[in-house]
Scaffold this active site. Structure first.
Site, PDB file in Angstrom:
ATOM      1  CB  CYS A 178      30.878  94.690  12.463  1.00 24.37           C
ATOM      2  SG  CYS A 178      31.009  93.350  11.288  1.00 24.37           S
TER       3      CYS A 178
ATOM      4  CD  GLU B  18      32.391  84.493  14.281  1.00 23.89           C
ATOM      5  OE1 GLU B  18      31.791  85.466  13.819  1.00 23.89           O
ATOM      6  OE2 GLU B  18      31.851  83.621  14.988  1.00 23.89           O
TER       7      GLU B  18
ATOM      8  CD  GLU C 276      35.039  88.172  15.342  1.00 21.56           C
ATOM      9  OE1 GLU C 276      35.287  89.366  15.051  1.00 21.56           O
ATOM     10  OE2 GLU C 276      35.880  87.267  15.271  1.00 21.56           O
TER      11      GLU C 276
ATOM     12  CG  ASN D 110      25.012  93.318  11.622  1.00 17.65           C
ATOM     13  OD1 ASN D 110      25.055  92.247  12.232  1.00 17.65           O
ATOM     14  ND2 ASN D 110      26.094  94.023  11.370  1.00 17.65           N
TER      15      ASN D 110
HETATM   16  P1  NAD Z   1      23.964  93.741  20.815  1.00 15.45           P
HETATM   17  O1  NAD Z   1      25.228  93.643  21.586  1.00 15.45           O
HETATM   18  O2  NAD Z   1      22.929  94.689  21.318  1.00 15.45           O
HETATM   19  O3  NAD Z   1      23.239  92.325  20.761  1.00 15.45           O
HETATM   20  C1  NAD Z   1      23.881  91.197  20.214  1.00 15.45           C
HETATM   21  C2  NAD Z   1      23.289  89.953  20.844  1.00 15.45           C
HETATM   22  O4  NAD Z   1      23.634  89.924  22.238  1.00 15.45           O
HETATM   23  C3  NAD Z   1      21.762  89.892  20.786  1.00 15.45           C
HETATM   24  O5  NAD Z   1      21.365  88.565  20.529  1.00 15.45           O
HETATM   25  C4  NAD Z   1      21.356  90.294  22.195  1.00 15.45           C
HETATM   26  O6  NAD Z   1      20.113  89.781  22.584  1.00 15.45           O
HETATM   27  C5  NAD Z   1      22.478  89.678  23.004  1.00 15.45           C
HETATM   28  N1  NAD Z   1      22.678  90.265  24.334  1.00 15.45           N
HETATM   29  C6  NAD Z   1      22.448  91.539  24.730  1.00 15.45           C
HETATM   30  N2  NAD Z   1      22.768  91.682  26.040  1.00 15.45           N
HETATM   31  C7  NAD Z   1      23.203  90.477  26.475  1.00 15.45           C
HETATM   32  C8  NAD Z   1      23.683  89.989  27.720  1.00 15.45           C
HETATM   33  N3  NAD Z   1      23.762  90.777  28.793  1.00 15.45           N
HETATM   34  N4  NAD Z   1      24.061  88.703  27.806  1.00 15.45           N
HETATM   35  C9  NAD Z   1      24.006  87.903  26.718  1.00 15.45           C
HETATM   36  N5  NAD Z   1      23.544  88.294  25.528  1.00 15.45           N
HETATM   37  C10 NAD Z   1      23.158  89.577  25.396  1.00 15.45           C
HETATM   38  O7  NAD Z   1      24.349  94.060  19.288  1.00 15.45           O
HETATM   39  P2  NAD Z   1      23.398  94.387  18.038  1.00 15.45           P
HETATM   40  O8  NAD Z   1      22.796  95.743  18.204  1.00 15.45           O
HETATM   41  O9  NAD Z   1      22.485  93.240  17.761  1.00 15.45           O
HETATM   42  O10 NAD Z   1      24.478  94.429  16.850  1.00 15.45           O
HETATM   43  C11 NAD Z   1      25.232  95.556  16.596  1.00 15.45           C
HETATM   44  C12 NAD Z   1      26.648  95.422  17.119  1.00 15.45           C
HETATM   45  O11 NAD Z   1      27.218  94.207  16.674  1.00 15.45           O
HETATM   46  C13 NAD Z   1      27.562  96.513  16.592  1.00 15.45           C
HETATM   47  O12 NAD Z   1      28.382  96.986  17.634  1.00 15.45           O
HETATM   48  C14 NAD Z   1      28.394  95.808  15.537  1.00 15.45           C
HETATM   49  O13 NAD Z   1      29.640  96.387  15.275  1.00 15.45           O
HETATM   50  C15 NAD Z   1      28.510  94.443  16.127  1.00 15.45           C
HETATM   51  N6  NAD Z   1      28.824  93.450  15.104  1.00 15.45           N
HETATM   52  C16 NAD Z   1      30.102  92.952  15.059  1.00 15.45           C
HETATM   53  C17 NAD Z   1      30.461  92.035  14.067  1.00 15.45           C
HETATM   54  C18 NAD Z   1      31.852  91.490  14.010  1.00 15.45           C
HETATM   55  O14 NAD Z   1      32.025  90.436  13.414  1.00 15.45           O
HETATM   56  N7  NAD Z   1      32.858  92.131  14.589  1.00 15.45           N
HETATM   57  C19 NAD Z   1      29.512  91.627  13.124  1.00 15.45           C
HETATM   58  C20 NAD Z   1      28.228  92.157  13.194  1.00 15.45           C
HETATM   59  C21 NAD Z   1      27.899  93.056  14.197  1.00 15.45           C
END
Ligand code: NAD
Length: 527
Positions: free
Chosen positions: A315, A494, A281, A183
């Site tokens: 997020c 961060e 995060e 995102n």
């Molecule tokens: P996601 O967890 O599906 O994926 C994030 C990353 O993790 C991707 O690069 C994915 O390939 C990787 N990943 C997935 N499974 C994995 C595993 N088993 N081992 C290692 N890596 C793995 O998240 P998304 O759909 O890309 O993003 C949305 C989520 O991110 C929402 O829940 C949002 O709230 C959160 N987010 C949090 C923040 C914050 O700073 N708190 C900021 C942005 C997004």
């Protein structure tokens, strides 16, 4: 498991390797089926087994941006071996010199801001205004990190013994595995990679599989800025195939992850077992709370931007609107009118307010919550995907407002990550603050009031990493710490000055020039 769980749908059948000449850089060619590569050991290379995955435009899924390496464990092994070599070189480079590389990266990002923003909008959908902001956050982070190269302070502390010095300094740690979501395709990687680099670490970067193009441009810029090749390695691919081996690799002592709370829990378990340093995060369920004494215009603008900006895929998105019961009807009438006026469309078009969701799974997920809203609440507007012919098959969803949501219900507590706002009414500040705090997440909150006591009570009592007064739940600035409490994070931050603690190890140094054995806590006390 709910049907929409996990936006990442890994194809069952391996995609067929495309027999093209390897590209020499991460740059897109004129051809629409351009093949992109990983960056490992100073070379742009295919995945070891030649597999690829497609990256498509969510506003027009027939727009194929390119084929990217579908990497696995072997690619990660090679990237980590390269980053280990890079670490040895980079750790001994003076920190101010490391900072200068980041300064140049900031300059290059500034020069290429529009190009990068357009590439980011094309692959993840949010409107150009927002991807420009995303890149600007990367620029701000670069310039902050660059100057940190001339600080990275330690402490000099008086010793309790005579003729003895005591001081600390920061040491780099090693190879950092960076795993990022879709995102904020530029800002989030820079939040991690710039501080890690200025502290003297090397990096293996596994970007979100929906935004590999922005990641490739970012690595290109770092190399052009003068970062030695082994110091940065880029491995594209799916989480379970490329992210997991990175987390599990014994030569990667640091993992920084931003993504869903579910994925973060898996990564946390591995890092706990392997004693790795880990920054998480994760998800949010952020509330905007509006009191009757607030400026209604300000609060309306705030919730519209907070709930429907980035199509609700932040997020920090406003997922709950807590309205005082005395103003609820009037406020909602106005809000629904404005939400209906939002123009959906391709984020590259100037007159678009809200772009598409990231993929079909995100549409299905939002739809399942809208259906729940119809069963348990009152859908005031929206509630359905937009499939009109002129929308080119894009993953659009109507901005949706569900009123009458009960505190504690699924719509009130679960992260949706789409353009759906749950409305809850309250009668007092105590009640509003309790509702804010009842969720498992704790990222951001926002309070609209002109009462100074309510404002300061909110700052003290809301269980969030960030609280805004008279501003929406979104809007973090790069030079302040960013992160959440409870299931949103694991205590690290961060951004700002705090992140440098995460990417460095504190070494404590004692220098005794007394010429005799001095025993702390013993020789200087008369027992
Ligand atoms: P996601 O967890 O599906 O994926 C994030 C990353 O993790 C991707 O690069 C994915 O390939 C990787 N990943 C997935 N499974 C994995 C595993 N088993 N081992 C290692 N890596 C793995 O998240 P998304 O759909 O890309 O993003 C949305 C989520 O991110 C929402 O829940 C949002 O709230 C959160 N987010 C949090 C923040 C914050 O700073 N708190 C900021 C942005 C997004």
């Amino acid at each position: 498991m709910l049907p929409w769980r996990g936006n990442r749908r890994i194809p069952e059948v391996a995609s067929v390797p495309v027999p093209t000449q390897p590209a020499q850089t991460g740059k897109p060619a004129e051809s629409m089926s351009q093949r992109f590569q990983n960056f490992i050991a100073g070379q742009w290379v295919d995945a070891a087994d030649g597999r690829t995955f497609e990256n498509r435009n969510p506003a027009r899924p027939d727009d194929l941006i390119g084929l990217f390496p579908r990497s696995g464990g072997l690619d990660v092994d090679r990237a980590v071996a390269s980053a280990k070599r890079g670490f040895e070189l980079w750790r001994s480079t003076p920190a101010p010199e490391r900072g200068m590389v980041l300064k140049r990266a900031g300059d290059l990002l500034t020069a290429r801001k529009e190009e990068v923003a357009r590439a980011a909008t094309r692959e993840m959908g949010k409107v150009l205004l927002e991807t420009r902001g995303d890149v600007q956050e990367g620029i701000d982070t670069a310039y902050y990190a660059a100057t940190e190269g001339r600080r990275l302070f330690g402490h000099t502390v008086p010793s309790e013994l005579r003729d003895k010095w005591a001081m600390t300094y920061r040491r780099p740690i090693g190879v950092c595995g960076m795993i990022t979501p879709f995102n904020f395709p530029m800002a989030i990687p820079t939040w991690k990679i710039f501080p890690a680099l200025v502290c003297g670490n090397s990096v293996v970067f596994k970007p979100g599989e929906d935004v590999p193009h922005t990641a490739a441009l970012f690595v290109e810029i770092l190399l052009e800025a003068g970062l030695p090749p082994d110091v940065i390695n880029l491995v594209h691919g799916y989480g379970e195939e490329a992210g997991k081996p990175l987390v599990e690799h014994p030569d990667v002592p640091v993992i920084s992850f931003t993504g869903s709370t579910e994925t973060g829990a898996l990564i946390g378990a591995t890092c706990g077992r392997m004693h790795k340093r880990l920054s998480l995060e994760m998800g949010g369920k952020n509330a905007q709370i509006v009191f009757p004494d607030a400026s209604m215009e300000l609060a309306l603008e705030g919730v519209l931007w907070g709930a429907f900006g980035t199509t609700g895929q932040r997020c920090t998105a406003t997922s709950r609107l807590l309205l005082h019961r005395d103003i609820a009807d009037e406020f909602l009438t106005e809000l629904v009118g404005r939400a209906r006026g939002l123009r959906l469309g391709d984020g590259l078009s100037d007159d678009t307010d809200v772009g598409p969701l990231i993929n079909e799974a995100a549409v299905e997920k939002t739809l399942s919550y809208a259906a729940l809203g119809a069963e348990t609440g009152d859908v005031l507007t929206g509630g359905a995907p937009v499939t009109a012919a002129e929308m080119s098959g894009g993953y659009y969803f109507e901005p949706t407002i569900v009123a009458g949501v009960a505190p504690g219900s699924r719509l009130a507590v679960e992260e949706i990550f789409g353009p759906l706002l749950s409305v809850i009414t309250f009668a007092s500040a105590d009640e509003a603050f309790a509702i804010n705090n009842e969720v498992q997440y704790g990222l951001s909150s926002s309070v609209y009031t002109t009462d100074v006591r309510t404002s300061f009570r909110a700052l003290a009592e809301l269980d969030n990493g960030i609280t805004y007064i008279n501003a929406p739940t979104i809007g973090a600035e790069a030079h302040l710490p960013f992160g959440g409490v409870k299931m949103t994070g694991n205590g690290h931050r961060e951004g700002g000055w705090e992140v440098y603690d995460f990417y460095s190890e504190t070494k404590v140094c004692y220098v005794d020039y007394s010429g005799r054995l001095q025993r702390a806590q013993i020789d200087n006390y008369d027992d």
